[in-house]
Design a protein around this motif. Structure first.
Motif, PDB file in Angstrom:
ATOM      1  N   UNK A  80      79.577  10.717  43.533  1.00 56.17           N
ATOM      2  CA  UNK A  80      79.369  12.089  43.066  1.00 56.17           C
ATOM      3  C   UNK A  80      80.655  12.898  43.152  1.00 56.17           C
ATOM      4  N   UNK A  81      81.400  12.702  44.228  1.00 57.46           N
ATOM      5  CA  UNK A  81      82.653  13.433  44.363  1.00 57.46           C
ATOM      6  C   UNK A  81      83.683  12.976  43.335  1.00 57.46           C
ATOM      7  N   UNK A  82      83.672  11.693  43.008  1.00 60.37           N
ATOM      8  CA  UNK A  82      84.625  11.190  42.024  1.00 60.37           C
ATOM      9  C   UNK A  82      84.313  11.716  40.627  1.00 60.37           C
ATOM     10  N   UNK A  83      83.023  11.839  40.276  1.00 61.63           N
ATOM     11  CA  UNK A  83      82.635  12.280  38.939  1.00 61.63           C
ATOM     12  C   UNK A  83      82.545  13.799  38.819  1.00 61.63           C
ATOM     13  N   UNK A  84      82.636  14.506  39.953  1.00 58.79           N
ATOM     14  CA  UNK A  84      82.532  15.962  39.890  1.00 58.79           C
ATOM     15  C   UNK A  84      83.590  16.594  38.997  1.00 58.79           C
ATOM     16  N   UNK A  85      84.898  16.134  39.040  1.00 60.25           N
ATOM     17  CA  UNK A  85      85.893  16.751  38.137  1.00 60.25           C
ATOM     18  C   UNK A  85      85.569  16.567  36.667  1.00 60.25           C
ATOM     19  N   UNK A  86      84.872  15.483  36.306  1.00 62.89           N
ATOM     20  CA  UNK A  86      84.533  15.264  34.902  1.00 62.89           C
ATOM     21  C   UNK A  86      83.470  16.229  34.405  1.00 62.89           C
ATOM     22  N   UNK A  87      82.684  16.771  35.326  1.00 62.73           N
ATOM     23  CA  UNK A  87      81.620  17.695  34.930  1.00 62.73           C
ATOM     24  C   UNK A  87      82.123  19.123  34.760  1.00 62.73           C
ATOM     25  N   UNK A 146      82.307  24.466  31.904  1.00 56.39           N
ATOM     26  CA  UNK A 146      83.052  25.542  31.246  1.00 56.39           C
ATOM     27  C   UNK A 146      82.622  25.696  29.793  1.00 56.39           C
ATOM     28  N   UNK A 147      82.370  24.558  29.106  1.00 60.57           N
ATOM     29  CA  UNK A 147      81.894  24.637  27.726  1.00 60.57           C
ATOM     30  C   UNK A 147      80.560  25.339  27.611  1.00 60.57           C
ATOM     31  N   UNK A 148      79.648  25.089  28.565  1.00 61.55           N
ATOM     32  CA  UNK A 148      78.347  25.752  28.551  1.00 61.55           C
ATOM     33  C   UNK A 148      78.512  27.256  28.725  1.00 61.55           C
ATOM     34  N   UNK A 149      79.382  27.670  29.634  1.00 59.15           N
ATOM     35  CA  UNK A 149      79.600  29.099  29.858  1.00 59.15           C
ATOM     36  C   UNK A 149      80.197  29.784  28.626  1.00 59.15           C
ATOM     37  N   UNK A 150      81.057  29.073  27.896  1.00 57.10           N
ATOM     38  CA  UNK A 150      81.642  29.652  26.688  1.00 57.10           C
ATOM     39  C   UNK A 150      80.610  29.719  25.570  1.00 57.10           C
ATOM     40  N   UNK A 151      79.740  28.676  25.463  1.00 52.68           N
ATOM     41  CA  UNK A 151      78.794  28.604  24.354  1.00 52.68           C
ATOM     42  C   UNK A 151      77.644  29.590  24.483  1.00 52.68           C
ATOM     43  N   UNK A 152      77.227  29.901  25.693  1.00 52.88           N
ATOM     44  CA  UNK A 152      76.039  30.743  25.882  1.00 52.88           C
ATOM     45  C   UNK A 152      76.167  32.116  25.206  1.00 52.88           C
ATOM     46  N   UNK A 153      77.231  32.893  25.420  1.00 52.87           N
ATOM     47  CA  UNK A 153      77.288  34.200  24.726  1.00 52.87           C
ATOM     48  C   UNK A 153      77.380  34.069  23.207  1.00 52.87           C
ATOM     49  N   UNK A 154      78.093  33.040  22.707  1.00 48.43           N
ATOM     50  CA  UNK A 154      78.195  32.851  21.260  1.00 48.43           C
ATOM     51  C   UNK A 154      76.822  32.545  20.675  1.00 48.43           C
ATOM     52  N   UNK A 155      76.088  31.632  21.311  1.00 48.49           N
ATOM     53  CA  UNK A 155      74.747  31.295  20.844  1.00 48.49           C
ATOM     54  C   UNK A 155      73.814  32.493  20.890  1.00 48.49           C
ATOM     55  N   UNK A 156      73.969  33.318  21.887  1.00 46.08           N
ATOM     56  CA  UNK A 156      73.110  34.497  22.007  1.00 46.08           C
ATOM     57  C   UNK A 156      73.346  35.461  20.843  1.00 46.08           C
TER      58      UNK A 156
END
Length: 514
Positions: free
Chosen positions: A168-175, A180-190
């Protein structure tokens, strides 16, 4: 080109990661962590399925039995060899937890649950080592508190030792880019969603129906059950982990408590003992004359005998408990350097205990007179049982003054367990109905308002010998019929409710309802 090195072995990588991982000195080491964690999760699911109900019946003793069985299976033969001297604690635990499926009184339910919890804490502590009979009086609450707080460390310890967080710690940087993409997409989608809703009525209706969905209705039950499973699993993990713990050093109950250094001289102690004996002897003489031999007339002007009985009961009870503490303190701190000194102390202390038993008997008599005047209640019956238990503890104290003084605490503990079993066996609500009906002499009958607040335990006694002329019985039966829980699933089965339902059907109060 230099030769390429071989890839490192996975086992070595995991070992190096665990060595490099931050240590958790506060968390204990756990034996067979994965098996213990799996068992705790299984018990959590079982407890959630059986106990997440309006009523607890046979479900509670089944969960307790499953926990004990899991403990035996996980511990194996070696653990059982250490636990066997204290395994007798399982017998009262199973009996008292079983009363949850037998009695319906809320008072008895609370008493049985608290006693079961205390027994389980003692059993988990002494499963690893030690002897429960080596505890002093203060040792019992201290062991219960210690087992509670130390048990809280085992759920995180089990997760630490069972779940490898390295991946989990090794894959955490990949997430992180995805987050960040989800945070950027949410206001645009709204913004686009609002514009498209304004552009098309059909799309707007579909989106409104989507947003009107009650998420809690869809997922609330699942979330609640998941939280219930997690809580029950944590309790099971705490009990299993503490019972199967790796001991560090000596713990309570592994050795007899060291005797206290005597600090009080024999002359001072005997002066106190003989003074109290003389006072108690005079008082006991008055009590025997008034309560047990005399005509039970009011000893003081302006008091009825019921008022006299009520006025002195709690004072006598407090005196009895203080005397028990005084005898224990004197036995612990008094110097007795010769057989003659030992004998004189024992005789004086035994006389004090014997006179205190007379005072307890006086308090019991006063309570009986008060009940004869005003009727029987749960509190008064529970007080009766407590006083008989106190008299038994005082008698045991007198015995241990002459034989095995270190066994006083275990005798008092067994007496307390016996009192819990006795009050369940007596069935207070049924006894209250029987005694209050027997003492009612006028046509109005007993205190119907109090009897209406009892549990289903009282119904069979209320139905017995019903006379048509006694209209207050019919009204009471109708009230019990309205309060009687509906027949639920088998985990909620309770003997008291089943007997009450059968009695009401026999009396015609339920008609043909099931």
């Amino acid at each position: 080109m230099p030769p390429r090195s071989a890839p490192p072995d996975d086992s070595e990588a995991i070992a190096s990661y665990r060595q490099a991982a931050p240590s958790t000195p506060l968390l204990p080491n756990v034996r067979a962590p994965r098996a213990t964690l799996a068992a705790a999760l299984g018990l959590g699911v079982l407890a959630e399925v059986l106990l997440d109900r309006p009523l607890w019946g046979v479900s509670f003793p089944l969960v307790v039995t499953a926990l004990l069985g899991t403990l035996v299976l996980l511990g194996g033969r070696e653990s059982w060899q250490r636990a066997r001297p204290n395994a007798w604690l399982a017998a009262p635990l199973l009996v008292i937890s079983g009363f949850v499926a037998v009695r319906a009184s809320s008072w008895l339910l609370a008493l049985n649950l608290l006693t079961s919890a205390a027994l389980l804490l003692l059993l988990t502590h002494f499963w690893a080592a030690g002897r429960v009979q080596r505890l002093g009086l203060l040792g019992y609450p201290l062991v219960a508190l210690s087992a509670t707080f130390r048990g809280l460390l085992y759920p995180p310890a089990l997760v630490r030792d069972s779940v490898d967080l390295r991946a989990a710690r090794e894959h955490a940087p990949r997430l992180l880019p995805f987050a960040r993409g989800v945070l950027i997409a949410l206001p645009v989608l709204l913004v686009f969603c609002v514009l498209l809703q304004s552009a098309d009525a059909a799309f707007a209706g579909a989106m409104n129906r989507l947003f009107d969905v009650d998420v809690w209705t869809l997922f609330g039950s699942a979330i609640g059950r998941a939280l219930g499973v997690g809580f029950s699993a944590c309790v099971a993990a705490a009990a299993l982990g503490h019972a199967l713990r790796r001991r560090r050093g000596q713990e309570r109950g592994e050795a007899e408590a060291a005797p206290a250094v005597p600090r009080l001289g024999l002359t001072e102690a005997l002066t106190l003992i003989l003074g109290v004996d003389a006072l108690f002897l005079v008082f006991a003489g008055f009590q025997v004359a008034y309560l047990f031999i005399g005509g039970a007339s009011s000893p003081a002007e302006g008091y009825t005998y019921a008022e006299y009985a009520r006025r002195g009961f709690f004072e006598l009870l407090l005196v009895s408990m203080m005397t028990l503490g005084l005898v224990m303190a004197l036995a612990r701190w008094t110097r007795r350097e010769s057989p003659l000194a030992q004998g004189a102390f024992r005789v004086g202390a035994t006389l004090m205990v014997a006179l205190t038993v007379v005072i307890v008997a006086s308090a019991v008599k006063r309570m009986t007179l008060y009940e004869d005047a005003f009727g029987y209640t749960r509190l008064r019956l529970f007080t009766h049982v407590f006083m008989f238990a106190l008299g038994a503890v005082l008698t045991w104290r007198a015995v241990t003054l002459w034989w095995r003084p270190e066994r006083f605490a275990i005798g008092a503990f067994v007496t307390a367990l016996g009192a819990v079993v006795a009050v369940n066996a007596v069935n207070p609500d049924a006894l209250i109905v029987r005694l209050n009906i027997a003492r009612a002499t006028d046509s109005s009958g007993p205190d119907v308002s109090y009897l209406s607040g009892l549990s289903s335990d009282a119904v069979p006694e209320l139905v017995r010998d019903t006379a048509p002329a006694q209209g207050w019985r019919t009204g009471l039966l109708l009230q019990y019929k309205e309060r009687l829980p509906a027949e639920g699933s088998w985990p909620e089965w309770n003997l008291a409710h089943a007997r009450a339902r059968h009695a009401l059907q026999g009396a015609g109060a339920l008609g043909h309802q099931q």
